[in-house]
Design an enzyme around this catalytic site. Structure first.
Site, PDB file in Angstrom:
ATOM      1  N   SER A  21       0.802  -1.223   0.000  1.00 36.40           N
ATOM      2  CA  SER A  21       0.000   0.000   0.000  1.00 36.40           C
ATOM      3  C   SER A  21       0.838   1.277   0.000  1.00 36.40           C
ATOM      4  O   SER A  21       0.302   2.360  -0.076  1.00 36.40           O
ATOM      5  CB  SER A  21      -0.948  -0.005   1.195  1.00 36.40           C
ATOM      6  OG  SER A  21      -0.200   0.065   2.378  1.00 36.40           O
ATOM      7  N   LYS A  22       2.168   1.140   0.062  1.00 35.88           N
ATOM      8  CA  LYS A  22       2.979   2.358   0.031  1.00 35.88           C
ATOM      9  C   LYS A  22       3.796   2.464  -1.253  1.00 35.88           C
ATOM     10  O   LYS A  22       4.858   3.070  -1.282  1.00 35.88           O
ATOM     11  CB  LYS A  22       3.897   2.415   1.255  1.00 35.88           C
ATOM     12  CG  LYS A  22       3.108   2.678   2.526  1.00 35.88           C
ATOM     13  CD  LYS A  22       3.985   3.037   3.682  1.00 35.88           C
ATOM     14  CE  LYS A  22       3.111   3.461   4.870  1.00 35.88           C
ATOM     15  NZ  LYS A  22       3.909   3.638   6.081  1.00 35.88           N
ATOM     16  N   ASN A  23       3.272   1.887  -2.310  1.00 31.98           N
ATOM     17  CA  ASN A  23       3.994   1.868  -3.571  1.00 31.98           C
ATOM     18  C   ASN A  23       3.381   2.926  -4.498  1.00 31.98           C
ATOM     19  O   ASN A  23       2.185   2.947  -4.725  1.00 31.98           O
ATOM     20  CB  ASN A  23       3.847   0.437  -4.115  1.00 31.98           C
ATOM     21  CG  ASN A  23       4.199   0.316  -5.556  1.00 31.98           C
ATOM     22  OD1 ASN A  23       3.738   1.082  -6.381  1.00 31.98           O
ATOM     23  ND2 ASN A  23       5.008  -0.662  -5.859  1.00 31.98           N
TER      24      ASN A  23
END
Lengths: 332, 314
Positions: free
Chosen positions: A108-110
């Site tokens: 989810s932090k890409n």
């Protein structure tokens, strides 16, 4: 990189890929930094390079990009090529949303995932608003400060709409964690930009009440104090003259709490013309401190506050000392 | 206090990409250009750039250039502004910017500016103040800043300013130390720091220091060595760095070293990586740690490298 991938059949043994000649990675002559790749990753990327170079927009290429993304969701070239394929194949973009949702669960932090998601939502238009609001909500339920998710959510609201429940969503997140700065930022975003609430002027009064309650519950909350100040943006006079602002400082200091933000807010108020009644001085003087920390008792309230701050917040001692030196002549 | 184990960090950086650690190499493959910038700048700050074969590095960098003028993260990857700046910075370290076709790189960057002054990262149009910084830094290193609409670029950044004095990725986005570095850096390079509310932002930035001495990037988040760079460089650019406890911060960074194998991690006792090794060493440079070359807070390159480039034009 999950274990399922290990059981897949190598591309070189799949009949549908028999006509494609894989293209190995060119790390340049005598690579400075030769990279060790896993076999599966190497093979997938070799086939990817082949279809990328031949610009093959086919369903097997699309499937191959899914495999490559599963191995490394950060590879932006693969995502780019995937978008070209989706366009050429006129693919069902709702299915693509499902694909992204699955990848996002693990990454989810890409940046690439979120950018791809935005591209999809832009193509789908206002009808996508609800699903995007729900999607970001799901991600934020796992990490309520995920910067990418907030950024996407703000973009959706500005571009596609979906403002109806946004203030209530902020309420909910702040009930879960009153220290969540992202939720306070979103609150400011909604209050100042929602087409349904009438803007900051219409909302200020109720927002001040809400924020003061939050401050009283947890006085050591940087976010709520900064939010309170932000409600009076471009209107210093109302800020200085609103008795709710000064009295919340007094209320907290009277409980003998050495609250940095209550003290600094009171200091700012005084510097901008607030005339404190004797109660304020009594409350500050009654704070539990070593008297030697705060200098001579003849100093003004503003000077005393700076000295107290310097004593209770030594990490930022130089800042508070500078504030003392900067005090306008009127308040010293 | 623990000392900087500089020689170990040099060995770590040299070995890092040769490591047979498959997961790391898979996830790094597409951003090898960033890795090269982090690793090589670390070596230069420690006075050891000569240990690498510059001809090989430069030849590889140039093979990452796309016909559009932009650079990809590795050979065969699509161009992106992120890797274009890293490529220019790597060439700058070796004093080799002159081998570039400057107008080609310039055209690529100029083409990414949008009507509202913002910049996209590549042809797909993602907008972020990170890209504003990158475009401005890159063009300044190439002496081509006059080729974009600087006033519009600055105005867009100013629109991203928040009530706490910080900046976000787009207008309304939460203040974040990484975005603040980008915005303040871009404003510094374009001579526009008067748009920054320095006292307010300075206080927000120094509130990022937590009891351990480390810095976080947003309120209530954990400290991380990378913020030693983002926060500290911003504080220096707005002339407020004396507002934090520098000694405690230096100790925090030094405590994040792997004293045996070299390298620096995000927090004490975590695994090291080249990204945090660079930010740790660059942070110590900003703290004027002995034995580390001075780094420029806006260009994120050694001061002697920046001076050579900026003076060469005038």
């Amino acid at each position: 990189m999950d274990s399922d991938d290990e059981q897949t059949i190598p591309l070189s043994q799949r009949p549908e890929w028999a006509d494609v000649k894989p293209v190995p990675q060119d790390d340049g002559p005598n690579p400075v930094v030769p990279i060790a790749y896993t076999d599966e990753f190497r093979e997938t990327m070799d086939y990817f390079r082949a279809v990328y170079l031949s610009d093959e927009h086919s369903s097997r290429s699309l499937q191959l990009t899914s495999e490559a993304i599963n191995l490394n969701a950060g590879n932006y070239t693969v995502w780019h090529f995937r978008r070209l394929i989706l366009e050429s194949l006129n693919a069902d973009l709702h299915e693509e949303l499902d694909f992204v949702e699955n990848i996002a669960k693990k990454n989810s932090k890409n940046y690439q995932i979120w950018h791809h998601r935005r591209w999809l939502a832009e193509k789908l238009g206002p009808d996508a608003a609800f699903r995007e609001i729900e999607f970001t909500k799901k991600i934020l339920s796992l990490d309520a400060k995920n910067y990418h998710a907030w950024s996407h959510r703000q973009w959706v609201l500005k571009t596609l709409g979906g403002w109806e429940d946004e203030l209530e969503y902020c309420n909910q997140l702040l009930r879960d964690d009153i220290f969540n700065n992202s939720a306070w930022n979103q609150r400011h975003f909604v209050v100042t930009r929602s087409p349904l609430l009438g803007g900051l002027d219409a909302m200020r009064d109720s927002e001040v009440d809400y924020t003061i309650e939050a401050i009283i519950t947890y006085p050591e909350n940087e976010s709520s104090w900064r939010y309170l100040r932000g409600l009076y943006k471009n209107d210093l006079k109302s800020w200085v003259n609103d008795p709710r602002v000064s009295s919340v400082c007094l209320k907290i200091l009277s409980t003998k709490t050495r609250c940095i933000f209550a003290l600094s807010t009171l200091l700012d108020l005084i510097c901008h013309g607030f005339q404190p009644s004797p109660e304020y001085e009594e409350a500050v003087n009654a704070l539990p401190l070593q008297r030697s920390d705060v200098g001579p008792s003849s100093s003004s309230l503003a000077e005393t506050i700076c000295s107290v701050l310097e004593a209770i917040d030594p990490l930022r001692g130089n800042y508070w000392n500078w504030r003392k030196e900067q005090l306008p002549a009127l308040v010293t | 206090m623990v000392e900087l184990v500089a020689e170990k960090h040099v060995q770590y950086v040299i070995s890092v990409e040769k490591k047979k650690d498959s997961f790391e190499s898979v996830v790094m493959e597409h951003l090898r250009m960033n890795g090269a910038y982090w690793g090589l700048t670390t070596l230069d700050l420690l006075g050891k750039l000569q240990v690498v074969d510059q001809d090989e590095v430069i030849s590889w960098v140039m093979q990452c250039q796309h016909e559009s003028g932009g650079f990809g993260g590795n050979i065969g990857h699509d161009p992106h502004i992120l890797y274009t700046l890293s490529a220019v910075q790597v060439l700058a370290l070796f004093d080799k910017i002159q081998i570039l076709d400057v107008s080609k790189v310039t055209n690529y960057v100029v083409g990414l500016q949008n009507e509202d002054g913002s910049f996209s990262g590549d042809m797909w149009g993602e907008v972020d103040t990170r890209f504003s910084y990158i475009a401005i830094c890159c063009l300044s290193l190439l002496h081509q800043l006059d080729k974009i609409d600087v006033e519009k670029a600055v105005n867009y950044i100013v629109r991203c300013k928040n009530l706490d004095g910080g900046f976000g990725c787009t207008p309304g986005g939460e203040s974040h130390a990484g975005q603040i570095f980008c915005c303040v850096g871009a404003l510094a390079i374009t001579g526009s720091l008067h748009h920054v509310d320095k006292d307010l932002l300075g206080w927000w930035l120094c509130e990022r220091q937590v009891k351990s001495g480390g810095l976080n990037g947003r309120p209530e988040k954990l400290p991380d060595v990378c913020y030693s760079w983002w926060v500290l460089s911003s504080l220096i650019m707005i002339d407020r760095v004396h507002w934090i406890d520098k000694e405690k911060l230096a100790k925090f960074i030094l405590d994040c070293q792997d004293l045996e194998k070299g390298g620096i991690s995000d927090r004490p006792d975590d695994a090291v990586d080249v990204f945090h090794t660079y930010f740790g060493v660059a942070g110590l440079s900003l703290l004027e740690y002995p034995g580390v070359k001075a780094v420029d807070p806006a260009y994120a390159l050694p001061v002697d490298v920046v001076n050579k480039i900026l003076i060469s034009s005038s």
